[in-house]
Design an enzyme around this catalytic site. Sequence first.
Site, PDB file in Angstrom:
ATOM      1  CB  ALA A   8      47.915 -75.565 -11.207  1.00  0.00           C
ATOM      2  NE  ARG A  14      52.060 -83.479   1.849  1.00  0.00           N
ATOM      3  CZ  ARG A  14      51.100 -82.620   2.344  1.00  0.00           C
ATOM      4  NH1 ARG A  14      50.239 -83.417   3.233  1.00  0.00           N
ATOM      5  NH2 ARG A  14      50.608 -81.351   1.885  1.00  0.00           N
TER       6      ARG A  14
HETATM    7  C1  UD1 Z   1      46.742 -72.029   1.555  1.00  0.00           C
HETATM    8  C2  UD1 Z   1      46.203 -70.916   2.073  1.00  0.00           C
HETATM    9  C3  UD1 Z   1      45.313 -71.337   3.341  1.00  0.00           C
HETATM   10  C4  UD1 Z   1      44.264 -71.895   2.832  1.00  0.00           C
HETATM   11  C5  UD1 Z   1      44.727 -73.135   2.010  1.00  0.00           C
HETATM   12  C6  UD1 Z   1      43.399 -73.909   1.645  1.00  0.00           C
HETATM   13  C7  UD1 Z   1      48.102 -69.079   1.517  1.00  0.00           C
HETATM   14  C8  UD1 Z   1      49.154 -68.251   2.170  1.00  0.00           C
HETATM   15  N1  UD1 Z   1      47.418 -70.080   2.568  1.00  0.00           N
HETATM   16  O1  UD1 Z   1      47.522 -72.642   2.196  1.00  0.00           O
HETATM   17  O2  UD1 Z   1      45.074 -69.853   4.084  1.00  0.00           O
HETATM   18  O3  UD1 Z   1      43.614 -72.441   4.278  1.00  0.00           O
HETATM   19  O4  UD1 Z   1      45.456 -72.787   0.854  1.00  0.00           O
HETATM   20  O5  UD1 Z   1      43.622 -74.895   1.011  1.00  0.00           O
HETATM   21  O6  UD1 Z   1      47.557 -68.880   0.510  1.00  0.00           O
HETATM   22  N2  UD1 Z   1      50.814 -72.433  -5.391  1.00  0.00           N
HETATM   23  C9  UD1 Z   1      51.282 -72.076  -6.477  1.00  0.00           C
HETATM   24  N3  UD1 Z   1      52.219 -71.181  -6.514  1.00  0.00           N
HETATM   25  C10 UD1 Z   1      53.083 -70.910  -5.196  1.00  0.00           C
HETATM   26  C11 UD1 Z   1      52.632 -71.423  -4.217  1.00  0.00           C
HETATM   27  C12 UD1 Z   1      51.470 -72.259  -4.259  1.00  0.00           C
HETATM   28  O7  UD1 Z   1      50.764 -71.911  -7.518  1.00  0.00           O
HETATM   29  O8  UD1 Z   1      54.091 -70.322  -5.078  1.00  0.00           O
HETATM   30  C13 UD1 Z   1      49.738 -73.204  -5.490  1.00  0.00           C
HETATM   31  C14 UD1 Z   1      49.555 -74.919  -5.037  1.00  0.00           C
HETATM   32  O9  UD1 Z   1      50.063 -75.593  -6.033  1.00  0.00           O
HETATM   33  C15 UD1 Z   1      48.169 -75.131  -4.306  1.00  0.00           C
HETATM   34  C16 UD1 Z   1      47.672 -73.623  -4.055  1.00  0.00           C
HETATM   35  O10 UD1 Z   1      48.488 -72.728  -4.619  1.00  0.00           O
HETATM   36  O11 UD1 Z   1      47.491 -75.367  -5.717  1.00  0.00           O
HETATM   37  C17 UD1 Z   1      47.731 -73.698  -2.664  1.00  0.00           C
HETATM   38  O12 UD1 Z   1      48.991 -73.828  -2.226  1.00  0.00           O
HETATM   39  P1  UD1 Z   1      49.424 -74.508  -0.824  1.00  0.00           P
HETATM   40  O13 UD1 Z   1      50.995 -74.642  -0.654  1.00  0.00           O
HETATM   41  O14 UD1 Z   1      48.844 -75.817  -0.797  1.00  0.00           O
HETATM   42  O15 UD1 Z   1      48.883 -73.473   0.248  1.00  0.00           O
HETATM   43  P2  UD1 Z   1      48.395 -74.206   1.749  1.00  0.00           P
HETATM   44  O16 UD1 Z   1      49.666 -73.870   2.514  1.00  0.00           O
HETATM   45  O17 UD1 Z   1      47.636 -75.100   1.724  1.00  0.00           O
END
Ligand code: UD1
Length: 427
Positions: A8, A14
Amino acid sequence: MIKSIILAAGKGTRMKSDTPKVLHQIYSRTLLEYVIDAVNETGLADENYIIVGHQAERVEEFVKNKYSNAKTVLQSPQLGTGHAVSMVCPYLNDFDGEIIILCGDTPLITSDTLKTFVEAHRKMGSDITVMSAIFDNPTNYGRIIRNSDGSLNSIVEEKDATPVQKAVQEINAGIYCLNWQKIKNAFSQLKTNNAQGEYYLTDIVEWGNNNNLKVNAHILERNEEIYGINSKSNLAQATKMLTQRTLDKYMTNGISIVDPNSTWIDPLTEIGKDTIIYPSTYIEGVNKIGNNCKIGPFAHLRGDVVIEDNVKIGNYVEVKKSHIKSNTNACHLTYIGDSEIGSDVNIGAGTITANYDPLSKVKSKTIIEDNVKIGSNSVLVAPVTIEEGANVGALSVITKNISKWSLAITRAPLKVLDGWVSKRLKK
Ligand code: UD1
Ligand code: MG
């Protein structure tokens, strides 16, 4: 017992909001609560680690006030999903059990699905199980790449995928179950040699294969459960989907919903059978409605409301933090707040419980005992008790307690001036 890690820390750009994404609400709960509650409801997990980053203090405070079995862990800067999970490694060095990883922005996930997922992980004897789903339009998701024998090879992100890989419709749902002791070393070995320059959590699949672990994908049955919130439009859509699911459950249990399209009910509300919910009713929070009630049209229940059997709450009636006993009616244009109302009470149209003193900011209680009749357009200024069987005349303002079976009335006496109109017209 297993533990969960809930991601989270992301920015939620967005949402275009000053509120962190996971603290946006659907009815009475934040997105993050839906996810933590689903994990807690499985009964399998004893501890939840919430990875926070963007506006960390607000999310930390929220979690601390709400959950005794959740800890927040700061990720700053945010270098990817793999990096996010690695923040928990110091806390779990000796933990020898399973970890489930989820995202804080998928409020529609259910405890049943999580239970089935963990069971599948155990049945397959997996070390790493990824939840996958089949999407007609897989755009933006990581794709599940399988070997020719069907075994799981890797997960490739949209931005790193070849055209052939992009055509794959099986996607990574972003939920994982891991045998922690076998995987924990992966997190110090992830690399950032990908299109986004991030530490990808998804790379643990290849790492597992290279380290002879058992790696599997388990396909999700109901795709809506991993619906992710990225915008206000997604938030509205998720609210609609959750509501549809809730109303379907009520109808299965013998509750009539006259118009599911205009009825909004928080899933935390319990409703008894043969109750009818009329159109344009909005019910939020934890409430309990009995059997054979009629609610609406245009009723608004705001939480902490208990309504017993055979009660009518009619149009433009708002109720909050109140207990209403059986066979009582409040059919029109009424506000009931911080009240205890007995059975066989009639609340006339336009009755207001004046529960709030805006100067002291104190809220006070109105107690209406059994068999009381409140005349239309009355104001009951709390704290006040109307004892059993008393009647309140229409248009009264009640500022002190009214004793049993008496009549209370503050209305100015009626004057009739005979022939007054005709005299005026003759002039
Ligand atoms: C990620 C997955 C993807 C999957 C998708 C499903 C990876 C590399 N990819 O992509 O394969 O299909 O989720 O929804 O994992 N977050 C953190 N710290 C960070 C980055 C992200 O806490 O440094 C959290 C975000 O707040 C979010 C979640 O991790 O709740 C997923 O991150 P997001 O950037 O949405 O990943 P996707 O590109 O959607
Ligand atoms: Mg995402």
